[in-house]
Design an enzyme around this catalytic site. Structure first.
Site, short mmCIF file in Angstrom:
data_model
loop_
_atom_site.label_atom_id
_atom_site.label_comp_id
_atom_site.label_asym_id
_atom_site.label_seq_id
_atom_site.Cartn_x
_atom_site.Cartn_y
_atom_site.Cartn_z
N GLU A 8 6.53 7.06 -3.68
CA GLU A 8 5.09 7.30 -3.86
C GLU A 8 4.71 8.78 -3.93
O GLU A 8 3.66 9.13 -4.49
CB GLU A 8 4.28 6.61 -2.75
N ASP A 42 0.85 -1.20 0.00
CA ASP A 42 0.00 0.00 0.00
C ASP A 42 0.89 1.25 0.00
O ASP A 42 0.38 2.36 -0.06
CB ASP A 42 -0.88 -0.01 1.26
P1 NAI Z 1 3.44 1.80 16.83
O1 NAI Z 1 4.45 2.83 17.21
O2 NAI Z 1 2.28 1.51 17.73
O3 NAI Z 1 4.20 0.40 16.57
C1 NAI Z 1 5.38 0.29 15.85
C2 NAI Z 1 6.15 -0.90 16.43
O4 NAI Z 1 7.30 -1.11 15.58
C3 NAI Z 1 6.69 -0.64 17.85
O5 NAI Z 1 6.32 -1.71 18.69
C4 NAI Z 1 8.21 -0.56 17.67
O6 NAI Z 1 8.93 -1.06 18.79
C5 NAI Z 1 8.39 -1.44 16.44
N1 NAI Z 1 9.65 -1.24 15.72
C6 NAI Z 1 10.34 -0.10 15.52
N2 NAI Z 1 11.43 -0.34 14.74
C7 NAI Z 1 11.40 -1.67 14.45
C8 NAI Z 1 12.24 -2.52 13.68
N3 NAI Z 1 13.32 -2.06 13.04
N4 NAI Z 1 11.90 -3.83 13.59
C9 NAI Z 1 10.80 -4.32 14.23
N5 NAI Z 1 9.98 -3.55 14.97
C10 NAI Z 1 10.28 -2.25 15.08
O7 NAI Z 1 2.95 2.21 15.36
P2 NAI Z 1 1.59 1.81 14.63
O8 NAI Z 1 0.53 2.79 14.99
O9 NAI Z 1 1.34 0.37 14.82
O10 NAI Z 1 1.99 2.09 13.10
C11 NAI Z 1 2.95 1.30 12.44
C12 NAI Z 1 3.29 1.95 11.10
O11 NAI Z 1 2.15 1.91 10.24
C13 NAI Z 1 3.60 3.46 11.19
O12 NAI Z 1 4.97 3.66 11.49
C14 NAI Z 1 3.28 3.96 9.82
O13 NAI Z 1 4.46 3.93 9.05
C15 NAI Z 1 2.31 2.92 9.26
N6 NAI Z 1 0.98 3.48 8.92
C16 NAI Z 1 0.52 3.31 7.64
C17 NAI Z 1 -0.71 3.81 7.25
C18 NAI Z 1 -1.28 3.60 5.88
O14 NAI Z 1 -2.30 4.21 5.52
N7 NAI Z 1 -0.70 2.76 5.05
C19 NAI Z 1 -1.53 4.58 8.22
C20 NAI Z 1 -0.97 4.64 9.57
C21 NAI Z 1 0.27 4.13 9.89
#
Ligand code: NAI
Length: 337
Positions: A263, A258
């Protein structure tokens, strides 16, 4: 407050117009992106509101500061498109929407998995053309499949809950172990182990210098044969050229994305009458086992309403107290890397 909204579409204007009834900010909607060419439009606006594909570099922030802008309200969770250090030096605060609907993104990841597995995109076209052959549409049971979740935060944990419902075995990779995921029986493993053991891997970690090109040729070489790779997080997590090589060799059997590294030049615009110049992106679209959606995972009615409400509440809070609980500080960004 007087707010300049950049990069707005009809759905933004509708949603923010409705949510602003209780805040009564003085909003001016611009359709154009915030860029070097359009930044002067913000002169005299104390608040500028932007989306994920509006990049804010030091030079643009300087122009905004000269025009008396004090606050950048991001209508996104991610903030990797803003030079936070430059903003801090200029005394410009940055606020964001940390969470709006983790369900929206997790459910879209599952939609990509189901579509790729059961070839819904191909079946849809065939049936419309009167071709009812099911040759080449063979899928596999999700029940019993091993699903690797890279990044088990808000979205990753909900994704894990859904896949648990299908009867999948869950593997996780993250610095922190999420108690909800542990409760589902998730086993936390190293990156090489998750690559080697998973039938499906879904990326839910943020883009940082450490996670940039997390999936590259080296990672692809460690993947279990027949792996399905899903990315609804950030395009830069995957080296696209290496993924194309992996698809050509068969190392990646399915790819659902996605988000895409480049992009910003493509997504959210109707380019159907133009010749797309990005040859890497065009190559991706030629594979029958690849589905690309244009950064729509967040796009549900509930998520839009939450984005509008939190963004306007952030601005109100800043207007009343000069601070905001959803402020992103330069040091927060460094800490989260
Ligand atoms: P969050 O902050 O709750 O969770 C992210 C997790 O990734 C954390 O547990 C963190 O410890 C972990 N993490 C960080 N670096 C890492 C690595 N190198 N390897 C493994 N784990 C690692 O964030 P949330 O809300 O779950 O969002 C995740 C991602 O989703 C966001 O960073 C954003 O990029 C993406 N996103 C995409 C959207 C879309 O429309 N496609 C919309 C909203 C968010």
């Amino acid at each position: 407050m007087k707010v300049a909204f950049f990069n707005t579409k009809s759905y933004d204007r509708q949603c923010f117009g409705q949510a602003n009834e209780k805040h009564q900010h003085e909003i001016v909607f611009f359709e154009s992106h915030l860029s070097n060419e359009t930044v002067s439009l913000a002169s005299g606006f104390p608040v500028v509101c932007i989306f994920i594909n509006d990049y804010l570099n030091a030079e643009m922030l300087e122009i905004l500061a000269q025009g008396d802008t004090k606050l950048i309200a991001l209508r996104s969770a991610g903030f990797n498109h803003v030079d936070l250090n430059a903003a801090a030096k200029l005394g410009i605060s940055i606020v964001r929407v940390p969470a709006y609907s983790p369900y929206a993104v997790a459910e879209h990841a599952v939609a990509l998995i189901l579509s790729l597995n059961r070839k819904v995109h191909r079946a849809y076209n065939r049936v419309r053309e009167g071709n009812f052959s099911i040759e080449g549409l063979l899928g596999f049971d999700l029940y019993g499949a091993t699903v690797g979740v890279v990044g088990t935060g808000r979205i990753g944990a909900i994704f894990a809950q859904i896949m648990h419902g299908f009867g999948c075995k869950l593997l996780g990779h993250d610095t922190y172990q999420n108690s909800t995921c542990l409760g589902l029986g998730m086993e936390y493993v190293s990156m090489p182990e998750i690559l080697a053991q998973s039938d499906i891997i879904s990326l839910h970690c943020p883009l940082t210098p450490e996670s940039h090109h997390l999936i590259d040729a080296e990672a692809i070489a460690q993947m279990k044969t027949g792996l399905m790779l899903i990315n609804t997080s950030r395009g830069g997590l995957i080296n696209t050229q290496d993924a194309i090589d992996g698809l050509k060799s068969g190392a990646i059997a399915y790819l659902g994305i996605d988000v895409y590294e480049q992009e910003a030049d493509l997504f959210f615009e109707d380019l159907s009458n133009e010749v797309i110049q990005d040859d890497v992106f065009q190559r991706l679209l030629t594979f029958p086992n690849v589905i690309v959606t244009g950064h729509q995972a967040f796009f549900t009615a509930q998520a839009l309403a939450n984005i509008a409400d939190t963004t306007l509440t952030n601005i109100t809070e800043f207007a009343q107290s000069g601070t905001c609980k959803n402020e992103v500080k330069a040091e927060t960004a460094i800490a989260s890397k």
